[in-house]
Design an enzyme around this catalytic site. Sequence first.
Site, PDB file in Angstrom:
ATOM      1  CB  SER A  14      -0.910  -0.001   1.231  1.00  0.00           C
ATOM      2  OG  SER A  14      -0.115  -0.095   2.390  1.00  0.00           O
ATOM      3  CE1 TYR A  45      -4.205   0.594  -0.704  1.00  0.00           C
ATOM      4  CE2 TYR A  45      -3.839  -1.768  -0.909  1.00  0.00           C
ATOM      5  CZ  TYR A  45      -3.913  -0.512  -1.485  1.00  0.00           C
ATOM      6  OH  TYR A  45      -3.698  -0.375  -2.832  1.00  0.00           O
ATOM      7  CB  CYS A  76       0.310  -4.793   1.443  1.00  0.00           C
ATOM      8  SG  CYS A  76      -0.954  -3.980   2.435  1.00  0.00           S
ATOM      9  CB  THR A  78      -4.005  -4.591   4.924  1.00  0.00           C
ATOM     10  OG1 THR A  78      -3.396  -4.077   6.113  1.00  0.00           O
ATOM     11  CG2 THR A  78      -5.498  -4.392   5.010  1.00  0.00           C
ATOM     12  CD  GLU A 155       3.273   6.398   5.486  1.00  0.00           C
ATOM     13  OE1 GLU A 155       3.318   7.393   4.762  1.00  0.00           O
ATOM     14  OE2 GLU A 155       3.773   5.305   5.171  1.00  0.00           O
ATOM     15  CB  CYS A 193       1.655  -3.904  10.080  1.00  0.00           C
ATOM     16  SG  CYS A 193       1.513  -2.302   9.261  1.00  0.00           S
ATOM     17  CB  THR A 194       4.608  -3.084   5.377  1.00  0.00           C
ATOM     18  OG1 THR A 194       3.548  -2.139   5.463  1.00  0.00           O
ATOM     19  CG2 THR A 194       4.238  -4.196   4.434  1.00  0.00           C
ATOM     20  CG  HIS A 195       4.108   1.361   7.876  1.00  0.00           C
ATOM     21  ND1 HIS A 195       3.594   0.765   6.761  1.00  0.00           N
ATOM     22  CD2 HIS A 195       4.196   2.683   7.598  1.00  0.00           C
ATOM     23  CE1 HIS A 195       3.363   1.687   5.837  1.00  0.00           C
ATOM     24  NE2 HIS A 195       3.724   2.860   6.318  1.00  0.00           N
TER      25      HIS A 195
HETATM   26  N1  DGL Z   1       0.933  -2.084   4.225  1.00  0.00           N
HETATM   27  C1  DGL Z   1      -0.006  -2.161   5.322  1.00  0.00           C
HETATM   28  C2  DGL Z   1       0.095  -3.520   5.995  1.00  0.00           C
HETATM   29  O1  DGL Z   1       1.110  -4.179   5.942  1.00  0.00           O
HETATM   30  C3  DGL Z   1       0.235  -1.085   6.346  1.00  0.00           C
HETATM   31  C4  DGL Z   1      -0.091   0.293   5.867  1.00  0.00           C
HETATM   32  C5  DGL Z   1      -1.544   0.451   5.490  1.00  0.00           C
HETATM   33  O2  DGL Z   1      -2.421   0.388   6.378  1.00  0.00           O
HETATM   34  O3  DGL Z   1      -1.777   0.628   4.314  1.00  0.00           O
HETATM   35  O4  DGL Z   1      -0.855  -3.943   6.603  1.00  0.00           O
END
Ligand code: DGL
Length: 274
Positions: A14, A45, A76, A78, A155, A193-195
């Site tokens: 995302s 997302y 991602c 999500t 972010e 989650c990627t972050h």
């Molecule tokens: N890339 C989303 C994930 O890994 C995190 C950022 C988002 O919510 O878009 O769930």
Amino acid sequence: MAGASDRPIGVFDSGVGGLTVLKELRRQLPGESTVYLGDEARMPYGPRPADEVIAFTRQAMAWFAEQRCKLVVLACNTATAVALETVRDEAAVPVIGVVRPGAAAAISASARRAVGVLATTGTVRSGSYLRALRDLDPLVDVVQQACPKLVPLVEAGEARSRAAEDAVREYVEPLLRDGAVVSPAVDTLLLGCTHYPLLRETIERVAGPGVRVVDSAATTALAVREVLESHHLRRAAGDAEHRVHATGPSDRFRQVASTIFGEELPLVGQVELV
Ligand code: DGL
């Protein structure tokens, strides 16, 4: 003439966080070319309804098909959690998500088989980590914790702030107490989650030395390698080419990207998904 194995691997997120998975892919598979797409313009997302995430992921898949990718990684969490099954059925190439590899990393790290999953609201709601962990060990204790404050903090470039530490404490501390939310307390935290790898230091500090903190980057790269090898699609040698694209303005993207990679990324190309 270039063969199927010379085509690039597509990596989707995302936004910018999936670059943590790209980095590991490039480390484990140095001969492979890659095309990264971050849907920066429409992230996050995590709070979106499932049908919207599925629609966006389908658009990304169509774009990767135009790039003639030989395999696509949904980096991602999500998108993996809610869209993997759908896009996998529709795609002409293998599609690999991060949930199952992440679950595998957590199961091998957890001595007491008590795992806490930190993820977005959408991922937690889908229950996909819970299912993936129980597929691997039906007796595993799992507690899922949605962490909606964390992505906006990363972010905003505030991963090292007091606010980030407070938010991590709020989400993680209840998982560390026997019988509070989960019985027993978790011995492993899975960054779903990627972050969250960008908050790893803080998460490890709050969790303390008795808790392992794992993510899905290394095991996802391993899964990609296995699929490429079994389908004779592996490109082991030759000069690899790497392209990075985003749907939104590239300045902030490049800034976070250089934190993840520890160096400036090559030019970010702008893409419109339809
Ligand atoms: N890339 C989303 C994930 O890994 C995190 C950022 C988002 O919510 O878009 O769930």
